[in-house]
Design a protein around this motif. Structure first.
Motif, PDB file in Angstrom:
ATOM      1  N   ALA A 188       5.669   8.101  -5.946  1.00 55.85           N
ATOM      2  CA  ALA A 188       5.575   8.967  -3.952  1.00 55.85           C
ATOM      3  C   ALA A 188       6.599   8.058  -3.659  1.00 55.85           C
ATOM      4  CB  ALA A 188       3.909   8.558  -3.376  1.00 55.85           C
ATOM      5  N   THR A 189       7.034   6.597  -4.561  1.00 57.04           N
ATOM      6  CA  THR A 189       8.366   5.879  -3.938  1.00 57.04           C
ATOM      7  C   THR A 189       9.696   6.142  -4.047  1.00 57.04           C
ATOM      8  OG1 THR A 189       7.970   4.531  -5.905  1.00 57.04           O
ATOM      9  CG2 THR A 189       6.764   3.755  -3.690  1.00 57.04           C
ATOM     10  N   PRO A 190      10.897   5.664  -3.535  1.00 55.18           N
ATOM     11  CA  PRO A 190      12.206   6.346  -3.969  1.00 55.18           C
ATOM     12  C   PRO A 190      12.467   6.118  -5.422  1.00 55.18           C
ATOM     13  CG  PRO A 190      12.047   4.584  -1.851  1.00 55.18           C
ATOM     14  CD  PRO A 190      10.851   4.944  -2.145  1.00 55.18           C
ATOM     15  N   TYR A 191      13.243   7.026  -5.930  1.00 55.45           N
ATOM     16  CA  TYR A 191      13.434   6.944  -7.477  1.00 55.45           C
ATOM     17  C   TYR A 191      12.741   6.539  -8.436  1.00 55.45           C
ATOM     18  CZ  TYR A 191      17.708   5.656  -4.832  1.00 55.45           C
ATOM     19  OH  TYR A 191      19.174   5.544  -3.609  1.00 55.45           O
ATOM     20  N   ALA A 192      10.597   7.317  -8.085  1.00 56.44           N
ATOM     21  CA  ALA A 192      10.092   7.220  -9.143  1.00 56.44           C
ATOM     22  C   ALA A 192      10.520   7.175 -10.505  1.00 56.44           C
ATOM     23  CB  ALA A 192       8.545   7.150  -8.075  1.00 56.44           C
ATOM     24  N   ILE A 193      10.684   8.615 -10.033  1.00 58.56           N
ATOM     25  CA  ILE A 193      11.197   9.768 -11.386  1.00 58.56           C
ATOM     26  C   ILE A 193      12.150   9.467 -12.205  1.00 58.56           C
ATOM     27  CG2 ILE A 193      11.701  11.855 -12.431  1.00 58.56           C
ATOM     28  CD1 ILE A 193       9.498  13.214  -9.719  1.00 58.56           C
ATOM     29  N   ARG A 230       6.718  -2.263  -6.674  1.00 56.81           N
ATOM     30  CA  ARG A 230       6.588  -0.843  -7.450  1.00 56.81           C
ATOM     31  C   ARG A 230       7.515  -0.491  -8.163  1.00 56.81           C
ATOM     32  NH1 ARG A 230       2.415   2.836  -8.526  1.00 56.81           N
ATOM     33  NH2 ARG A 230       2.880   4.905  -8.402  1.00 56.81           N
ATOM     34  N   GLY A 231       8.624  -0.477  -7.696  1.00 57.82           N
ATOM     35  CA  GLY A 231       9.377   0.079  -8.413  1.00 57.82           C
ATOM     36  C   GLY A 231      10.001  -0.305  -9.756  1.00 57.82           C
ATOM     37  N   GLY A 232       9.592  -1.800  -9.562  1.00 56.74           N
ATOM     38  CA  GLY A 232       9.317  -2.792 -11.392  1.00 56.74           C
ATOM     39  C   GLY A 232       8.306  -2.596 -12.222  1.00 56.74           C
ATOM     40  N   ALA A 233       7.428  -1.964 -11.092  1.00 55.06           N
ATOM     41  CA  ALA A 233       5.646  -1.878 -12.160  1.00 55.06           C
ATOM     42  C   ALA A 233       6.411  -0.537 -12.610  1.00 55.06           C
ATOM     43  CB  ALA A 233       5.323  -1.923 -11.011  1.00 55.06           C
ATOM     44  N   ILE A 234       6.385   0.763 -12.214  1.00 51.89           N
ATOM     45  CA  ILE A 234       6.555   1.255 -12.945  1.00 51.89           C
ATOM     46  C   ILE A 234       7.931   1.390 -14.113  1.00 51.89           C
ATOM     47  CG2 ILE A 234       7.692   3.813 -12.861  1.00 51.89           C
ATOM     48  CD1 ILE A 234       6.833   3.829  -9.866  1.00 51.89           C
ATOM     49  N   ALA A 235       8.535   0.995 -13.832  1.00 57.33           N
ATOM     50  CA  ALA A 235       9.389   0.378 -15.459  1.00 57.33           C
ATOM     51  C   ALA A 235       8.403  -0.096 -16.483  1.00 57.33           C
ATOM     52  CB  ALA A 235      10.512  -0.088 -14.743  1.00 57.33           C
ATOM     53  N   LEU A 236       8.258  -1.257 -15.823  1.00 57.15           N
ATOM     54  CA  LEU A 236       7.420  -1.702 -17.097  1.00 57.15           C
ATOM     55  C   LEU A 236       6.508  -0.976 -17.695  1.00 57.15           C
ATOM     56  CD1 LEU A 236       7.232  -5.701 -15.864  1.00 57.15           C
ATOM     57  CD2 LEU A 236       9.071  -4.327 -17.352  1.00 57.15           C
ATOM     58  N   PHE A 237       5.654  -0.553 -17.095  1.00 59.86           N
ATOM     59  CA  PHE A 237       4.237   0.137 -16.961  1.00 59.86           C
ATOM     60  C   PHE A 237       5.043   1.521 -18.292  1.00 59.86           C
ATOM     61  CE2 PHE A 237       1.531   4.390 -16.540  1.00 59.86           C
ATOM     62  CZ  PHE A 237      -0.021   3.853 -16.848  1.00 59.86           C
ATOM     63  N   THR A 238       5.981   1.851 -17.211  1.00 57.01           N
ATOM     64  CA  THR A 238       6.137   2.964 -18.826  1.00 57.01           C
ATOM     65  C   THR A 238       6.991   2.741 -19.832  1.00 57.01           C
ATOM     66  OG1 THR A 238       6.975   4.279 -16.570  1.00 57.01           O
ATOM     67  CG2 THR A 238       8.053   5.414 -18.269  1.00 57.01           C
ATOM     68  N   GLY A 239       7.204   1.471 -19.338  1.00 54.65           N
ATOM     69  CA  GLY A 239       8.360   1.009 -20.961  1.00 54.65           C
ATOM     70  C   GLY A 239       6.680   0.867 -21.455  1.00 54.65           C
ATOM     71  N   LEU A 240       6.034  -0.261 -21.614  1.00 56.83           N
ATOM     72  CA  LEU A 240       4.283  -0.203 -22.163  1.00 56.83           C
ATOM     73  C   LEU A 240       4.144   0.983 -22.940  1.00 56.83           C
ATOM     74  CD1 LEU A 240       2.982  -2.651 -23.039  1.00 56.83           C
ATOM     75  CD2 LEU A 240       1.535  -2.256 -20.952  1.00 56.83           C
ATOM     76  N   MET A 241       4.128   2.377 -22.080  1.00 59.32           N
ATOM     77  CA  MET A 241       3.267   3.389 -22.321  1.00 59.32           C
ATOM     78  C   MET A 241       3.676   4.228 -23.486  1.00 59.32           C
ATOM     79  SD  MET A 241       0.641   3.953 -21.337  1.00 59.32           S
ATOM     80  CE  MET A 241       0.049   1.533 -21.250  1.00 59.32           C
ATOM     81  N   THR A 242       5.133   3.612 -22.817  1.00 52.84           N
ATOM     82  CA  THR A 242       6.388   4.615 -24.471  1.00 52.84           C
ATOM     83  C   THR A 242       6.149   3.726 -25.417  1.00 52.84           C
ATOM     84  OG1 THR A 242       7.686   5.254 -22.572  1.00 52.84           O
ATOM     85  CG2 THR A 242       8.599   5.342 -24.157  1.00 52.84           C
ATOM     86  N   SER A 243       6.003   2.617 -25.614  1.00 47.54           N
ATOM     87  CA  SER A 243       5.950   1.303 -26.677  1.00 47.54           C
ATOM     88  C   SER A 243       5.269   2.026 -27.625  1.00 47.54           C
ATOM     89  CB  SER A 243       5.863   0.144 -26.077  1.00 47.54           C
ATOM     90  OG  SER A 243       7.565  -0.239 -25.900  1.00 47.54           O
ATOM     91  N   THR A 274       0.843  -1.259   0.164  1.00 50.26           N
ATOM     92  CA  THR A 274       0.328  -0.381  -0.247  1.00 50.26           C
ATOM     93  C   THR A 274       1.087   1.667  -0.183  1.00 50.26           C
ATOM     94  OG1 THR A 274      -0.124  -0.478   2.287  1.00 50.26           O
ATOM     95  CG2 THR A 274      -2.740  -1.044   0.480  1.00 50.26           C
ATOM     96  N   GLU A 275       1.863   1.276  -0.154  1.00 48.64           N
ATOM     97  CA  GLU A 275       2.759   1.803  -0.015  1.00 48.64           C
ATOM     98  C   GLU A 275       2.789   3.244  -1.475  1.00 48.64           C
ATOM     99  OE1 GLU A 275       5.735  -0.820   1.183  1.00 48.64           O
ATOM    100  OE2 GLU A 275       3.957  -0.565   2.493  1.00 48.64           O
ATOM    101  N   GLY A 276       3.124   4.546  -0.955  1.00 51.14           N
ATOM    102  CA  GLY A 276       3.323   5.080  -2.207  1.00 51.14           C
ATOM    103  C   GLY A 276       1.975   4.862  -3.078  1.00 51.14           C
ATOM    104  N   GLN A 277       0.499   5.270  -2.170  1.00 48.97           N
ATOM    105  CA  GLN A 277      -0.934   6.075  -3.337  1.00 48.97           C
ATOM    106  C   GLN A 277      -0.965   6.949  -2.693  1.00 48.97           C
ATOM    107  OE1 GLN A 277      -4.099   3.802  -1.482  1.00 48.97           O
ATOM    108  NE2 GLN A 277      -3.071   3.291  -0.344  1.00 48.97           N
ATOM    109  N   GLY A 278      -1.514   7.301  -4.110  1.00 50.87           N
ATOM    110  CA  GLY A 278      -2.015   9.345  -3.261  1.00 50.87           C
ATOM    111  C   GLY A 278      -1.493  10.218  -3.747  1.00 50.87           C
ATOM    112  N   ALA A 279      -0.334  10.152  -4.161  1.00 52.98           N
ATOM    113  CA  ALA A 279       0.495  11.042  -4.632  1.00 52.98           C
ATOM    114  C   ALA A 279       1.592  10.842  -5.917  1.00 52.98           C
ATOM    115  CB  ALA A 279       1.943  11.715  -3.221  1.00 52.98           C
ATOM    116  N   TRP A 280       1.472  12.206  -6.636  1.00 56.03           N
ATOM    117  CA  TRP A 280       2.369  11.594  -7.466  1.00 56.03           C
ATOM    118  C   TRP A 280       3.887  11.064  -7.514  1.00 56.03           C
ATOM    119  CZ3 TRP A 280       1.068  12.480 -12.920  1.00 56.03           C
ATOM    120  CH2 TRP A 280      -0.282  12.258 -12.730  1.00 56.03           C
TER     121      TRP A 280
END
Lengths: 328, 251
Positions: free
Chosen positions: A121-126, A287-300, A113-119
């Motif tokens: 929010a997890t470390p290194y997300a950007i 969560r970090g892995g999910a951000i990487a894969l989701f970003t990769g998918l959207m960018t593709s 549940t960490e990192g919800q409700g803010a842009w």
């Protein structure tokens, strides 16, 4: 009991403690007015857009006249772009189905549940987001350019100034584009006498691609020793017969070009991305892995959409946007 | 029955407000008083079927524009606007290969505001696809799919595919070269699916190529079938947002 146990943490999200009330605003007027203003702004801007820019209407539909290029709607153009580089079922149906399935499965894989409700929010997300977007863009553009094979002309032109008879060496055909593995690549391996199996004359060599175009699959009912040869499975319903590879001989070069290499790239690149990000220490949890894969998918999706919509001209050739023919 | 506060101003304004808002007929329609006190402001949200999509109170971070960029609401706004403009277009459109294109031309030249309605419908349809994508990205990067909102994310993925399907079915209706070839390309893609592909293609097109059967099927799906399904999933989507306590908040 299991249901009750599950309901406990959920209930806390709904009932709010008294002190939180001070942090709250009334929906009327604070939210409703924002929504109203947003609705007015968008109605106005779309009215202006619609007054200025007309929706396209080409000639009456005619299946006898195929426009060149004929393109799918823009949100499907990325899939159409994939069709150019791999087997149509893989690029148009199977890969997108896996992507949508993975998207739907995301909250069941990343359950913390960490990192919800803010842009971000997890470390290194950007950092992860930016790196993954750059990674996907660079690899996709590179792969599309490679498969288009323009570099072959460039290199050939340069080399022919030095040596007029120069041609791209057949051994290096895979560096032209992926299809050249099937159509332009040739190599021969001498086969010792003892290993020359099968009936008929043997030319003493294993030749790519012709000797690999008709490889009998195991249990296809027509190859192997006598006990492995049987009739067509007529007793099965039609759709099952379609799934059973009776009589199947694999065209290995086609399989490599249309299925193996694309699947390998689509699996290996996400793994490579995660591996690099883990080595950098930026991806530390799901969560970090999910951000990487989701970003990769959207960018593709976006990169392929842009390439397919703006850079594909007649015959789906890679051209500059102003050279894409207007169809009517 | 809700008890409402009725502050009365002095003078002619108060008299006018009394006549307008405190008479028997007005109060039979709007049960809460004029929303100028906190109590009435909550009642107006709680007693109105449309505003009841919202809770009566909301955390103050949630009204910050940059928190959501209004993207989900914007998508819903596009859906509603597309329904309105779509109904307008339906008055003038006959889904048959002989007439569809002629109707489109008439819409653009003969019918007052026909072109405007068609433009609005088309640009808002593109707008809806874009806003759905952006909304999904907003939800992802704010981590709003995390427990207890897992299933609402799945509903959202379903709504994304429904939006694409709505847009795709609408793409054929103008019956011009752009429409028929985009759908041909799309359906050929679907036709390559293993095992079920060819059947799916046949069922959706009602034939081997894009013709009159395909047009009436796409039309029916576009104007009633898919919007109904999407409306049901939207209801679930919104309901679950409320049940899960509104927008996600940092722990």
């Amino acid at each position: 009991m299991a249901v009750a146990a599950q309901a406990v943490p959920r209930a806390t999200a709904v009932t709010r403690p008294r002190k939180e009330r001070e942090q709250e605003l009334l929906v009327w007027p604070d939210l409703v007015f924002i929504e109203f203003i947003a609705a007015v702004l968008f109605t106005l801007s779309f009215l202006i857009l619609s007054a200025v820019v007309d929706a396209p209407l080409l000639n009456r539909a005619n299946l006898d006249i195929t426009p060149n290029p004929s393109k799918a709607a823009w949100y499907l153009v990325s899939l159409q772009e994939m069709l150019l580089h791999m087997h149509p079922a893989l690029g148009g149906v199977i890969a997108p189905t896996f992507a949508l399935g993975g998207l739907a499965a995301l909250p069941y894989i990343d359950r913390k549940t960490e990192g919800q409700g803010a842009w971000f929010a997890t470390p290194y997300a950007i950092r992860i987001t930016l790196f993954s977007a750059a990674f996907a863009s660079i690899f996709l553009v590179g792969l599309v350019l490679y498969d288009q094979g323009r570099h072959v002309n460039v290199i050939t032109n340069i080399a022919q100034r030095v040596d007029a008879d120069w041609e791209w060496p057949g051994k290096l055909a895979p560096f032209q584009n992926v299809r050249a593995i099937q159509t332009g690549w040739e190599w021969h391996i001498p086969v010792p006498e003892a290993a020359q199996l099968g009936p008929g004359e043997h030319d003493g060599e294993l030749n790519w691609p012709q000797d690999f175009q008709n490889v009998p699959m195991p249990f296809n009912g027509t190859s192997g020793p006598d006990w492995m040869r049987w009739g067509a499975p007529d007793f099965l319903p039609g759709w099952m017969q379609a799934m059973y590879w009776y009589d199947l001989n694999m065209n290995t070069p086609t399989f490599v070009v249309e299925q193996f290499i694309p699947v390998f790239i689509m699996v290996a690149l996400p793994f490579l991305l995660i591996y690099i990000l883990r080595r950098l220490g930026w991806v530390q949890d799901v969560r970090g892995g999910a951000i990487a894969l989701f970003t990769g998918l959207m960018t593709s999706y976006f990169v392929l959409t842009i390439i397919g919509a703006a850079f594909r001209g007649a015959g789906q050739d890679l051209v500059m946007p102003w050279d894409v023919p207007k169809i009517d | 029955m809700s008890v409402t506060e009725q502050p009365r101003g002095p003078g002619i304004g108060g008299w006018l407000a009394d006549k307008l808002f405190r008479n028997y007929i007005w109060r039979s329609i709007f049960r809460s008083g004029y929303p100028n006190t906190p109590r009435n402001q909550m009642l107006v949200v709680a007693t109105n079927v449309f505003l009841h999509l919202h809770p009566t109170r909301i955390h103050k971070t949630h009204v910050r524009i940059t928190h959501t960029y209004c993207l989900g609401g914007l998508t819903f706004f596009f859906f509603l606007s597309l329904t309105v403009t779509g109904v307008m277009l339906m008055f003038y459109y006959v889904p048959s290969p002989g007439q569809a294109y002629t109707d489109l031309q008439a819409l653009e030249t003969n019918i007052r505001f026909g072109m405007l309605m068609r433009n609005l419908h088309r640009w808002m349809a593109h707008g809806m696809v874009i806003s759905v994508f952006l909304h999904m990205m907003r939800v992802f990067y704010t981590g709003a799919y995390k427990p207890p909102r897992e299933f609402n994310w799945v509903v959202g993925v379903i709504l994304l595919t429904l939006t694409l399907a709505l847009s795709f079915t609408g793409y054929l209706l103008p019956w011009d070269q752009l429409a028929i070839w985009a759908v041909t390309v799309g359906m050929n893609m679907a036709g390559t699916a293993p095992i079920l592909g060819e059947d799916t293609r046949l069922i959706l097109l009602g034939g081997l190529e894009v013709g009159d059967a395909a047009l009436i099927r796409f039309y029916t799906l576009h104007v009633i079938g898919l919007p109904l399904i999407a409306a049901i999933f939207m209801a679930v989507h919104f309901w679950r947002i409320r049940r899960d306590g509104g927008l996600a908040r940092p722990l």
